[in-house]
Design a protein around this motif. Structure first.
Motif, PDB file in Angstrom:
ATOM      1  N   THR A  48      75.669  16.858  49.439  1.00 36.75           N
ATOM      2  CA  THR A  48      74.482  16.692  49.266  1.00 36.75           C
ATOM      3  C   THR A  48      73.519  15.420  48.985  1.00 36.75           C
ATOM      4  OG1 THR A  48      73.955  19.174  49.309  1.00 36.75           O
ATOM      5  CG2 THR A  48      71.942  17.859  49.357  1.00 36.75           C
ATOM      6  N   LEU A  88      77.495  19.146  61.739  1.00 37.96           N
ATOM      7  CA  LEU A  88      76.578  20.272  61.660  1.00 37.96           C
ATOM      8  C   LEU A  88      77.211  21.530  60.888  1.00 37.96           C
ATOM      9  CD1 LEU A  88      74.486  20.048  64.993  1.00 37.96           C
ATOM     10  CD2 LEU A  88      73.561  20.148  62.689  1.00 37.96           C
ATOM     11  N   VAL A 129      74.850  25.903  48.620  1.00 36.38           N
ATOM     12  CA  VAL A 129      73.702  25.286  47.561  1.00 36.38           C
ATOM     13  C   VAL A 129      72.674  26.427  47.468  1.00 36.38           C
ATOM     14  CG1 VAL A 129      71.790  23.902  47.670  1.00 36.38           C
ATOM     15  CG2 VAL A 129      73.976  22.841  48.469  1.00 36.38           C
ATOM     16  N   PHE A 189      75.128  24.134  53.158  1.00 39.85           N
ATOM     17  CA  PHE A 189      73.717  24.978  53.099  1.00 39.85           C
ATOM     18  C   PHE A 189      73.829  26.560  52.076  1.00 39.85           C
ATOM     19  CE2 PHE A 189      70.110  27.750  54.471  1.00 39.85           C
ATOM     20  CZ  PHE A 189      69.216  27.118  53.639  1.00 39.85           C
ATOM     21  N   SER A 213      59.804  24.522  47.184  1.00 42.03           N
ATOM     22  CA  SER A 213      60.251  24.262  48.357  1.00 42.03           C
ATOM     23  C   SER A 213      59.333  24.196  49.344  1.00 42.03           C
ATOM     24  CB  SER A 213      61.307  25.281  48.671  1.00 42.03           C
ATOM     25  OG  SER A 213      62.257  25.537  47.701  1.00 42.03           O
ATOM     26  N   ILE A 244      57.718  20.566  49.163  1.00 43.95           N
ATOM     27  CA  ILE A 244      58.385  19.463  49.691  1.00 43.95           C
ATOM     28  C   ILE A 244      58.522  19.718  51.030  1.00 43.95           C
ATOM     29  CG2 ILE A 244      60.901  18.582  49.855  1.00 43.95           C
ATOM     30  CD1 ILE A 244      61.310  19.459  46.841  1.00 43.95           C
ATOM     31  N   LEU A 262      65.611  22.101  44.184  1.00 45.73           N
ATOM     32  CA  LEU A 262      65.524  21.116  45.221  1.00 45.73           C
ATOM     33  C   LEU A 262      66.364  20.993  46.465  1.00 45.73           C
ATOM     34  CD1 LEU A 262      64.707  18.036  42.855  1.00 45.73           C
ATOM     35  CD2 LEU A 262      62.990  19.985  43.949  1.00 45.73           C
ATOM     36  N   MET A 263      67.773  21.225  46.172  1.00 48.09           N
ATOM     37  CA  MET A 263      68.538  21.077  47.325  1.00 48.09           C
ATOM     38  C   MET A 263      68.527  22.284  48.467  1.00 48.09           C
ATOM     39  SD  MET A 263      72.066  19.503  45.889  1.00 48.09           S
ATOM     40  CE  MET A 263      72.156  17.920  45.408  1.00 48.09           C
ATOM     41  N   PRO A 264      68.244  23.253  48.286  1.00 46.78           N
ATOM     42  CA  PRO A 264      68.107  24.156  49.571  1.00 46.78           C
ATOM     43  C   PRO A 264      67.300  23.678  50.510  1.00 46.78           C
ATOM     44  CG  PRO A 264      68.515  25.590  47.579  1.00 46.78           C
ATOM     45  CD  PRO A 264      68.198  24.011  46.987  1.00 46.78           C
ATOM     46  N   VAL A 265      66.085  23.246  50.131  1.00 49.99           N
ATOM     47  CA  VAL A 265      65.008  22.906  51.051  1.00 49.99           C
ATOM     48  C   VAL A 265      65.227  21.406  51.383  1.00 49.99           C
ATOM     49  CG1 VAL A 265      63.420  21.801  49.386  1.00 49.99           C
ATOM     50  CG2 VAL A 265      62.550  22.432  51.409  1.00 49.99           C
ATOM     51  N   HIS A 266      65.919  20.642  50.587  1.00 49.79           N
ATOM     52  CA  HIS A 266      66.435  19.216  51.289  1.00 49.79           C
ATOM     53  C   HIS A 266      67.317  19.421  52.365  1.00 49.79           C
ATOM     54  CE1 HIS A 266      65.087  15.751  48.816  1.00 49.79           C
ATOM     55  NE2 HIS A 266      64.325  16.699  47.962  1.00 49.79           N
ATOM     56  N   LEU A 267      68.364  20.167  51.829  1.00 47.58           N
ATOM     57  CA  LEU A 267      69.440  20.293  53.081  1.00 47.58           C
ATOM     58  C   LEU A 267      68.966  20.959  54.373  1.00 47.58           C
ATOM     59  CD1 LEU A 267      72.261  19.463  52.715  1.00 47.58           C
ATOM     60  CD2 LEU A 267      72.988  21.474  51.820  1.00 47.58           C
ATOM     61  N   PHE A 268      68.048  22.176  54.142  1.00 45.38           N
ATOM     62  CA  PHE A 268      67.541  22.784  55.246  1.00 45.38           C
ATOM     63  C   PHE A 268      66.934  21.852  56.210  1.00 45.38           C
ATOM     64  CE2 PHE A 268      64.101  25.022  57.209  1.00 45.38           C
ATOM     65  CZ  PHE A 268      65.052  26.124  57.997  1.00 45.38           C
ATOM     66  N   LEU A 269      66.032  21.119  55.811  1.00 41.00           N
ATOM     67  CA  LEU A 269      65.143  20.371  56.713  1.00 41.00           C
ATOM     68  C   LEU A 269      66.227  19.181  57.044  1.00 41.00           C
ATOM     69  CD1 LEU A 269      61.955  19.776  54.363  1.00 41.00           C
ATOM     70  CD2 LEU A 269      62.142  21.101  56.475  1.00 41.00           C
ATOM     71  N   PHE A 270      66.811  18.255  56.312  1.00 43.31           N
ATOM     72  CA  PHE A 270      67.107  17.129  56.876  1.00 43.31           C
ATOM     73  C   PHE A 270      68.872  17.385  57.787  1.00 43.31           C
ATOM     74  CE2 PHE A 270      64.274  15.603  53.693  1.00 43.31           C
ATOM     75  CZ  PHE A 270      63.668  14.538  54.660  1.00 43.31           C
ATOM     76  N   ALA A 271      69.479  18.541  57.183  1.00 40.46           N
ATOM     77  CA  ALA A 271      70.632  18.601  57.622  1.00 40.46           C
ATOM     78  C   ALA A 271      70.674  19.690  58.999  1.00 40.46           C
ATOM     79  CB  ALA A 271      71.636  18.870  56.413  1.00 40.46           C
ATOM     80  N   LEU A 272      70.035  20.692  58.650  1.00 34.23           N
ATOM     81  CA  LEU A 272      69.888  21.769  59.883  1.00 34.23           C
ATOM     82  C   LEU A 272      68.542  21.628  60.857  1.00 34.23           C
ATOM     83  CD1 LEU A 272      70.929  24.627  57.601  1.00 34.23           C
ATOM     84  CD2 LEU A 272      72.598  23.185  59.133  1.00 34.23           C
ATOM     85  N   MET A 300      74.272  12.946  62.176  1.00 37.93           N
ATOM     86  CA  MET A 300      73.899  14.396  61.702  1.00 37.93           C
ATOM     87  C   MET A 300      73.842  15.369  62.768  1.00 37.93           C
ATOM     88  SD  MET A 300      73.268  14.190  58.576  1.00 37.93           S
ATOM     89  CE  MET A 300      72.205  15.166  58.062  1.00 37.93           C
ATOM     90  N   ASN A 338      77.386  21.131  57.433  1.00 36.34           N
ATOM     91  CA  ASN A 338      76.433  21.294  56.708  1.00 36.34           C
ATOM     92  C   ASN A 338      75.814  22.752  56.602  1.00 36.34           C
ATOM     93  OD1 ASN A 338      75.784  18.926  55.665  1.00 36.34           O
ATOM     94  ND2 ASN A 338      74.898  17.954  57.642  1.00 36.34           N
ATOM     95  N   PHE A 369      66.037  19.556  61.372  1.00 39.30           N
ATOM     96  CA  PHE A 369      65.823  18.359  62.055  1.00 39.30           C
ATOM     97  C   PHE A 369      66.883  18.109  63.197  1.00 39.30           C
ATOM     98  CE2 PHE A 369      63.001  16.706  58.432  1.00 39.30           C
ATOM     99  CZ  PHE A 369      61.818  17.335  58.833  1.00 39.30           C
TER     100      PHE A 369
END
Lengths: 135, 117
Positions: free
Chosen positions: A43, A74, A84, A81, A125, A128, B24-34, A68, A77, B36
């Motif tokens: 990540t 995908l 994580v 996910f 979350s 952000i 922080l990582m779950p929300v970052h990864l959810f948004l930018f890697a899944l 991406m 990722n 979007f």
């Protein structure tokens, strides 16, 4: 004074199977938790590539978006996910075990420590997501 | 007399990084890697993201995010190899690769964030 353990062979260790962590469910979840470190690193790598793309103009951005959207990416990722998420849940559940707080000699129950952690997680979350999506 | 050890310091980084990445990582990864890439949510434009990461505070946030998470991952991965796969004879090499990798990533993060126009 003779130390009774002095003459025992200290170097003898029974050989453990390399796959010992497959023997039990609790061992497996331990090793899966530890393996989440790979995806935490992954990540950060994604984040660094994205920062690079954002600061290098339209063609870098286009390449990043295409990358991406690649099915392989995908797939990786989705797995990342899940790992994580597993890391986050196990981390907050472990906090009361690592941080024992006593009030008037009584140990504060686990939920009183992990609860606020989970609440903070949800708030952070959402915060952000709001900052990113607002734009 | 026991030898001085780096373990407490490394454990501190591990534990700080564990909290930062869990938060922080779950929300970052959810948004930018899944969300979007899959079109579940409308992504912000690239220009918006550039404006978003420009303020010094956001850059510090991203730096801390990368730095602590990397040292957390390095420490944990080192023990995954040590306990999980019982690779003990390569201990020194594994230490160098894990923490060295984390250090390289941290320097890269600092460099990239300084380059933000």
């Amino acid at each position: 004074m003779i130390n009774p353990t002095e003459y025992l062979p200290k170097s003898y260790h029974r050989r453990m199977s390399t796959y010992w962590w497959l023997a039990r469910w609790s061992y497996l979840t331990f090793i899966l938790r530890e393996a989440s470190s790979v995806f935490v690193g992954w990540t950060v790598l994604l984040t660094l590539v994205q920062i690079w793309a954002v600061t290098h103009g339209p063609s870098a951005n286009a390449a990043f978006h295409e990358w991406m959207r690649h099915p392989l990416m995908l797939g990786v990722n989705v797995v990342a996910f899940l790992f994580v998420l597993f890391h986050a849940v196990t981390w907050f559940s472990l906090t009361p075990k690592a941080m024992v707080i006593r009030v008037k000699g009584q140990r504060v129950p686990d939920w009183a420590i992990s609860g606020p952690n989970y609440a903070a997680w949800v708030m952070v979350s959402l915060g952000i997501a709001w900052v990113v999506l607002r734009g | 007399m026991s030898k001085r050890s780096n373990e407490p310091f490394l454990w501190l980084l591990f534990s700080a990084g564990g909290s930062v990445s869990a938060m922080l990582m779950p929300v970052h990864l959810f948004l930018f890697a899944l969300a979007f890439p899959l079109g579940w949510l409308d992504p912000p434009s690239d220009e918006t993201l550039l404006v978003l990461i420009r303020p010094p505070l956001v850059r510090v946030y991203l730096f801390v995010f990368c730095f602590l998470s990397l040292f957390h991952a390095a420490h944990r991965f080192r023990f995954t190899l040590y306990d999980g796969l019982q690779i003990k004879h390569l201990n020194e090499l594994i230490n160098v690769l894990c923490y060295g990798g984390a250090a390289v990533g941290t320097v890269a993060a600092a460099y990239l964030l300084c380059q933000v126009p």
